[in-house]
Design an enzyme around this catalytic site. Structure first.
Site, PDB file in Angstrom:
ATOM      1  N   ARG A  23      49.118 -45.674 -56.712  1.00  0.00           N
ATOM      2  CA  ARG A  23      49.084 -44.482 -55.850  1.00  0.00           C
ATOM      3  C   ARG A  23      47.699 -44.180 -55.305  1.00  0.00           C
ATOM      4  NH1 ARG A  23      50.613 -40.187 -59.913  1.00  0.00           N
ATOM      5  NH2 ARG A  23      49.269 -41.554 -61.113  1.00  0.00           N
ATOM      6  N   HIS A  62      12.661 -35.500 -48.553  1.00  0.00           N
ATOM      7  CA  HIS A  62      12.549 -34.050 -48.610  1.00  0.00           C
ATOM      8  C   HIS A  62      12.402 -33.534 -50.039  1.00  0.00           C
ATOM      9  CE1 HIS A  62      15.303 -34.431 -44.893  1.00  0.00           C
ATOM     10  NE2 HIS A  62      14.046 -34.444 -44.504  1.00  0.00           N
ATOM     11  N   LYS A  72      19.061 -32.156 -57.645  1.00  0.00           N
ATOM     12  CA  LYS A  72      20.243 -32.507 -56.844  1.00  0.00           C
ATOM     13  C   LYS A  72      21.084 -33.539 -57.593  1.00  0.00           C
ATOM     14  CE  LYS A  72      17.654 -31.971 -52.550  1.00  0.00           C
ATOM     15  NZ  LYS A  72      17.074 -32.655 -51.400  1.00  0.00           N
ATOM     16  N   HIS A 119      13.447 -36.727 -52.041  1.00  0.00           N
ATOM     17  CA  HIS A 119      14.729 -37.423 -51.962  1.00  0.00           C
ATOM     18  C   HIS A 119      15.045 -37.770 -50.515  1.00  0.00           C
ATOM     19  CE1 HIS A 119      19.165 -37.405 -51.431  1.00  0.00           C
ATOM     20  NE2 HIS A 119      19.058 -38.269 -52.423  1.00  0.00           N
ATOM     21  N   TYR A 132      26.046 -33.370 -51.895  1.00  0.00           N
ATOM     22  CA  TYR A 132      25.117 -33.105 -52.974  1.00  0.00           C
ATOM     23  C   TYR A 132      25.190 -31.673 -53.453  1.00  0.00           C
ATOM     24  CZ  TYR A 132      22.000 -32.205 -48.910  1.00  0.00           C
ATOM     25  OH  TYR A 132      21.460 -31.808 -47.717  1.00  0.00           O
ATOM     26  N   LYS A 169      11.783 -33.932 -36.821  1.00  0.00           N
ATOM     27  CA  LYS A 169      11.139 -33.232 -37.940  1.00  0.00           C
ATOM     28  C   LYS A 169      10.657 -34.220 -39.002  1.00  0.00           C
ATOM     29  CE  LYS A 169      12.659 -30.278 -41.677  1.00  0.00           C
ATOM     30  NZ  LYS A 169      13.756 -29.497 -42.213  1.00  0.00           N
ATOM     31  N   ASP A 170      11.477 -35.235 -39.306  1.00  0.00           N
ATOM     32  CA  ASP A 170      11.136 -36.179 -40.369  1.00  0.00           C
ATOM     33  C   ASP A 170      10.113 -37.219 -39.944  1.00  0.00           C
ATOM     34  OD1 ASP A 170      12.849 -34.815 -42.020  1.00  0.00           O
ATOM     35  OD2 ASP A 170      14.360 -36.390 -42.119  1.00  0.00           O
TER      36      ASP A 170
END
Length: 181
Positions: A23, A62, A72, A119, A132, A169-170
């Site tokens: 299943r 981050h 996290k 991370h 997360y 931004k990154d």
């Protein structure tokens, strides 16, 4: 569930017990009592987040600082990512070291990233849904980051750099040596 220690103290791979039959499958993705018993942590998750990304999207690296730091517990619901955690605890014997693991919908592995780590992840499949749990609420004033291609870290993201999709931004984040920790 099975908990596997990594080379970075406090980071764990979590492998759930999966029950499969014709299943489909069932597994308990989180059980606070078991998690705390097996990891020795007293983490209380307050917020769940989810992202959808296409192949080559790189999110990170981050972190949050001070009283707003976050632990996290991350996993992939659909697809495949290379997940990365970097130790940014200044007094740690593994400061500046990282671990990376492929998290997929098939292996159902999770990575616990404690406070004091940066991370990030990159999507290896055509698309991915990434989930997360966080033990603290997001606080914009406390956010920090490290540029994904910092030569001092030398992270192998498993994809050619020209194929990476990184946010505006990154792409302007600091190197580890200049990061606000």
């Amino acid at each position: 569930m099975t908990v596997i220690e990594t080379k970075l103290e406090g980071c764990f791979i979590i492998e759930p017990k999966v029950f499969e039959d014709k299943r489909g499958y069932f597994f308990e993705s989180f059980n606070e009592k078991e998690f705390q018993k097996l990891t020795g942590t007293n983490t209380n998750f307050l917020q769940d987040n989810e992202s959808y990304s296409i192949r080559g999207v790189l999110r990170g690296l981050h972190y949050q600082t001070g009283i707003h730091a976050q632990a996290k517990l991350v996993r992939v619901i659909k697809g495949s990512v290379l997940d990365v955690a970097v130790d940014i605890r200044k007094n740690s014997s593994t400061f500046g070291q990282y671990i990376s693991f492929e998290l997929t919908e098939d292996n159902k592995r999770q990575l616990f990233v404690p406070r004091g780590f940066a991370h990030g992840f990159v999507v290896l499949s055509d698309t991915a849904i990434f989930a997360y749990k966080c033990d603290n609420y997001y606080n914009k004033e406390s956010e920090g980051g490290i540029i994904y291609n910092d030569p001092s870290l030398n992270i192998d993201w498993k994809l050619p750099e020209e194929s990476l999709l990184v946010s505006e931004k990154d792409v302007i984040l600091s190197k580890l040596e200049n990061a606000k920790l």
